[in-house]
Design a protein around this motif. Structure first.
Motif, PDB file in Angstrom:
ATOM      1  N   TRP A  18      49.227  54.140 -18.205  1.00  0.00           N
ATOM      2  CA  TRP A  18      47.819  53.925 -18.566  1.00  0.00           C
ATOM      3  C   TRP A  18      47.148  52.988 -17.576  1.00  0.00           C
ATOM      4  O   TRP A  18      46.020  53.237 -17.146  1.00  0.00           O
ATOM      5  CB  TRP A  18      47.710  53.329 -19.975  1.00  0.00           C
ATOM      6  N   SER A  22      44.000  54.311 -15.439  1.00  0.00           N
ATOM      7  CA  SER A  22      42.690  53.737 -15.726  1.00  0.00           C
ATOM      8  C   SER A  22      42.190  52.866 -14.571  1.00  0.00           C
ATOM      9  O   SER A  22      40.991  52.807 -14.312  1.00  0.00           O
ATOM     10  CB  SER A  22      42.726  52.923 -17.015  1.00  0.00           C
ATOM     11  N   ASN A  25      40.720  55.113 -12.188  1.00  0.00           N
ATOM     12  CA  ASN A  25      39.714  55.946 -12.849  1.00  0.00           C
ATOM     13  C   ASN A  25      40.081  57.428 -12.808  1.00  0.00           C
ATOM     14  O   ASN A  25      39.247  58.287 -12.571  1.00  0.00           O
ATOM     15  CB  ASN A  25      38.323  55.710 -12.262  1.00  0.00           C
ATOM     16  N   SER A  27      40.512  59.641 -15.109  1.00  0.00           N
ATOM     17  CA  SER A  27      40.314  59.784 -16.549  1.00  0.00           C
ATOM     18  C   SER A  27      40.618  61.173 -17.079  1.00  0.00           C
ATOM     19  O   SER A  27      40.882  61.333 -18.261  1.00  0.00           O
ATOM     20  CB  SER A  27      38.881  59.415 -16.916  1.00  0.00           C
ATOM     21  N   GLY A  29      38.767  63.409 -17.919  1.00  0.00           N
ATOM     22  CA  GLY A  29      37.825  63.720 -18.979  1.00  0.00           C
ATOM     23  C   GLY A  29      38.025  62.929 -20.260  1.00  0.00           C
ATOM     24  O   GLY A  29      37.329  63.169 -21.239  1.00  0.00           O
ATOM     25  N   TYR A  31      38.068  59.205 -22.220  1.00  0.00           N
ATOM     26  CA  TYR A  31      37.582  57.836 -22.094  1.00  0.00           C
ATOM     27  C   TYR A  31      38.733  56.834 -22.034  1.00  0.00           C
ATOM     28  O   TYR A  31      38.615  55.785 -21.405  1.00  0.00           O
ATOM     29  CB  TYR A  31      36.655  57.500 -23.277  1.00  0.00           C
ATOM     30  N   PHE A  33      41.400  56.836 -20.373  1.00  0.00           N
ATOM     31  CA  PHE A  33      41.894  56.587 -19.017  1.00  0.00           C
ATOM     32  C   PHE A  33      40.782  56.201 -18.046  1.00  0.00           C
ATOM     33  O   PHE A  33      41.011  56.176 -16.835  1.00  0.00           O
ATOM     34  CB  PHE A  33      42.604  57.819 -18.481  1.00  0.00           C
ATOM     35  N   SER A  34      39.591  55.895 -18.535  1.00  0.00           N
ATOM     36  CA  SER A  34      38.477  55.566 -17.638  1.00  0.00           C
ATOM     37  C   SER A  34      38.531  54.105 -17.211  1.00  0.00           C
ATOM     38  O   SER A  34      39.177  53.258 -17.840  1.00  0.00           O
ATOM     39  CB  SER A  34      37.152  55.842 -18.339  1.00  0.00           C
ATOM     40  N   ARG A  35      37.837  53.816 -16.137  1.00  0.00           N
ATOM     41  CA  ARG A  35      37.770  52.441 -15.628  1.00  0.00           C
ATOM     42  C   ARG A  35      36.999  51.545 -16.593  1.00  0.00           C
ATOM     43  O   ARG A  35      37.284  50.361 -16.715  1.00  0.00           O
ATOM     44  CB  ARG A  35      37.130  52.450 -14.233  1.00  0.00           C
ATOM     45  N   GLU A  36      36.025  52.122 -17.310  1.00  0.00           N
ATOM     46  CA  GLU A  36      35.283  51.346 -18.299  1.00  0.00           C
ATOM     47  C   GLU A  36      36.223  50.823 -19.388  1.00  0.00           C
ATOM     48  O   GLU A  36      36.130  49.664 -19.793  1.00  0.00           O
ATOM     49  CB  GLU A  36      34.194  52.202 -18.949  1.00  0.00           C
ATOM     50  N   HIS A  38      39.438  50.408 -19.100  1.00  0.00           N
ATOM     51  CA  HIS A  38      40.320  49.446 -18.433  1.00  0.00           C
ATOM     52  C   HIS A  38      39.670  48.067 -18.411  1.00  0.00           C
ATOM     53  O   HIS A  38      40.285  47.072 -18.815  1.00  0.00           O
ATOM     54  CB  HIS A  38      40.590  49.942 -17.007  1.00  0.00           C
TER      55      HIS A  38
END
Length: 107
Positions: A18, A22, A25, A27, A29, A31, A33-36, A38
């Protein structure tokens, strides 16, 4: 012992999987795994611990390295007789290795 290793390696591989997905980024698709996500997770942990969010990953990495050393030490302690026998066998093979080589004479 096998289940112990699974319950130790499973969460570690999930955590670091994870983290790197993350962090970069990737992801796919989702959320999760997104940078946000993280940044949000480390911001929450940073506020809860009272430290900078950037300092948390090295602390977690250090803790994982220490835990890995403890787990490997436990495994080595439980299998010490087999390890000692293997080392003695290896040393005996290495000691006899030089004696078995044919001598080459240069004429």
């Amino acid at each position: 012992m096998r289940s112990f290793l699974i319950f130790w390696a499973g969460p570690l591989s999930f955590l670091w999987g994870w983290y790197f997905l993350s962090y970069y980024n990737l992801s796919m698709g989702m959320y999760f795994f997104s940078r946000e996500m993280h940044d949000l997770v480390f911001q929450i942990y940073g506020e809860a611990l009272g430290i900078a969010p950037e300092s948390i990953p090295p602390l977690v990495a250090r803790a994982c390295i220490i835990d890995t050393g403890l787990v490997l030490g436990l495994i080595a302690f439980r299998r010490r007789r087999k390890i000692i026998a293997w080392v003695k066998e290896w040393r005996a093979a290495r000691a006899g290795y030089g004696k078995e080589l044919p001598s080459i004479s240069v004429s």
